[in-house]
Motif scaffolding. Structure first.
Motif, short mmCIF file in Angstrom:
data_model
loop_
_atom_site.label_atom_id
_atom_site.label_comp_id
_atom_site.label_asym_id
_atom_site.label_seq_id
_atom_site.Cartn_x
_atom_site.Cartn_y
_atom_site.Cartn_z
N PHE A 195 -16.51 -5.03 -7.32
CA PHE A 195 -15.37 -5.57 -8.06
C PHE A 195 -14.29 -6.15 -7.13
N PHE A 196 -14.62 -6.28 -5.84
CA PHE A 196 -13.60 -6.69 -4.88
C PHE A 196 -13.03 -8.07 -5.19
N ASP A 197 -13.86 -9.01 -5.63
CA ASP A 197 -13.41 -10.38 -5.86
C ASP A 197 -12.33 -10.47 -6.93
N LEU A 198 -12.24 -9.46 -7.78
CA LEU A 198 -11.24 -9.50 -8.85
C LEU A 198 -9.82 -9.34 -8.32
N TYR A 199 -9.70 -8.88 -7.07
CA TYR A 199 -8.35 -8.62 -6.54
C TYR A 199 -7.51 -9.89 -6.53
N PHE A 200 -8.13 -11.03 -6.20
CA PHE A 200 -7.35 -12.26 -6.07
C PHE A 200 -6.90 -12.77 -7.44
N LEU A 201 -7.78 -12.70 -8.42
CA LEU A 201 -7.40 -13.12 -9.76
C LEU A 201 -6.31 -12.23 -10.32
N LEU A 202 -6.35 -10.94 -9.97
CA LEU A 202 -5.31 -10.01 -10.41
C LEU A 202 -4.01 -10.24 -9.65
N SER A 203 -4.11 -10.72 -8.40
CA SER A 203 -2.91 -10.90 -7.58
C SER A 203 -2.01 -12.01 -8.11
N ILE A 204 -2.58 -13.03 -8.74
CA ILE A 204 -1.79 -14.18 -9.17
C ILE A 204 -0.72 -13.77 -10.18
N PRO A 205 -1.06 -13.11 -11.31
CA PRO A 205 0.03 -12.71 -12.23
C PRO A 205 0.95 -11.65 -11.66
#
Length: 301
Positions: free
Chosen positions: A65-75
């Motif tokens: 699930f590491f790749d989700l960190y960037f999408l979560l970082s934006i908001p």
């Protein structure tokens, strides 16, 4: 032909980065006429928020699930930077309206304080942020390779631009913002709470600076001074495009990005930057108000 297409793409990529950085500045500068020199440090906050979330994912979240960190970082970067913007507006900016020199000096001092705070927390050396796997590599077109990270930043800048446009022209709060920009006194007489409009607009502009900082982590290491590298270019975009004009900011960002890339291609990075400055000075001699002049119903003072 490949070299020409690559140069055009590089100009488009640089323009999208400048647009993403300058969007928040165009909103706050256009509405409140506040020269916020701490805008670069709000970008830095967004970049470090991305770094912290990456560290938390590496420590506590499964690797799948590491790749989700960037999408979560934006908001998250948007809301944290917006929170800092609210704190800055409430504690300092609201007392410096119609005092541009004082606001410039005060926000410059705040920027230095935030840089030192970042050094105390994260250290002076730059830190790296690992790109998510879906942004590694590039789109291959013949002999050209267009990096996915640059294409993502271009898409993100367009998405942010559409969001600001919809907010300004399709919502009630956006109409209030445009009313205050045109004539603050008349808007107050019609019942618009201009203080609340100023606070919300400054928070939104600061939030978009946080998104820009999040995007900049895709381009290389980040450090306490990452915002200072881009703040001058962001102000150039706002001035060339026209204060408070979104269309002008778009044209100014992509125009500066294109000419900067072309000049660097034929000369060097330093000479190219000098030529861009000379071109901007010549342009402002012709159109001092920028590409798009905002119309106002207020009488000239």
């Amino acid at each position: 032909m490949s070299g020409t297409i690559l140069t055009l793409f590089n100009g488009l990529s640089l323009g999208s980065i400048l647009l993403l950085i300058a969007l928040g500045l165009a909103v706050t500068f256009g509405l409140m006429k506040v020269i916020n020199m701490a805008h670069g440090e709000l970008i830095m906050i967004g970049a470090y928020v991305t770094y912290v979330i990456q560290s938390l994912f590496l420590k506590y979240v499964p690797e799948s699930f590491f790749d989700l960190y960037f999408l979560l970082s934006i908001p998250i970067a948007f809301f944290i930077a917006a929170g800092f913007g609210i704190l800055l507006e409430v504690s300092l900016i609201r007392f410096l309206y119609k005092r541009p020199l004082d606001s410039l000096l005060a926000t410059y001092g705040v920027g230095l304080m935030l840089q030192q705070l970042a050094r105390s927390i994260f250290g002076a050396p730059n830190v790296g942020v690992q790109s998510p796997s879906f942004l590694n590599g590039g789109l291959t077109i013949g002999t050209l390779v267009l990096p996915y990270s640059r294409l993502f930043i271009l898409s993100l800048s367009i998405l942010c631009l559409v969001a600001i446009f919809l907010y300004f022209y399709r919502t009630t709060n956006g109409r209030r913002v445009r009313a205050v920009m045109q004539n603050r006194q008349m808007a107050e007489c019609l019942g618009v709470q201009t203080r609340r409009v100023d606070l919300a607009t400054f928070a939104i502009g600061s939030g978009f600076a946080g998104i820009a900082g999040c995007a900049l982590t895709l381009l290389g290491p980040i450090g306490p001074t990452i915002g200072t590298y881009y703040i001058i270019d962001a102000f150039m975009v706002v001035v060339v495009g026209g204060v408070g004009a979104l269309v002008g900011a778009v044209v100014g960002a992509f125009g500066i990005g294109f000419f900067n890339t072309v000049f660097e291609f034929f000369t060097s990075a330093t000479i190219g930057k000098v030529l861009v400055f000379m071109l901007i000075i010549a342009f402002l001699q012709w159109r001092p108000s920028g590409l798009v002049s905002s119309r106002s119903r207020a009488l000239d003072e």
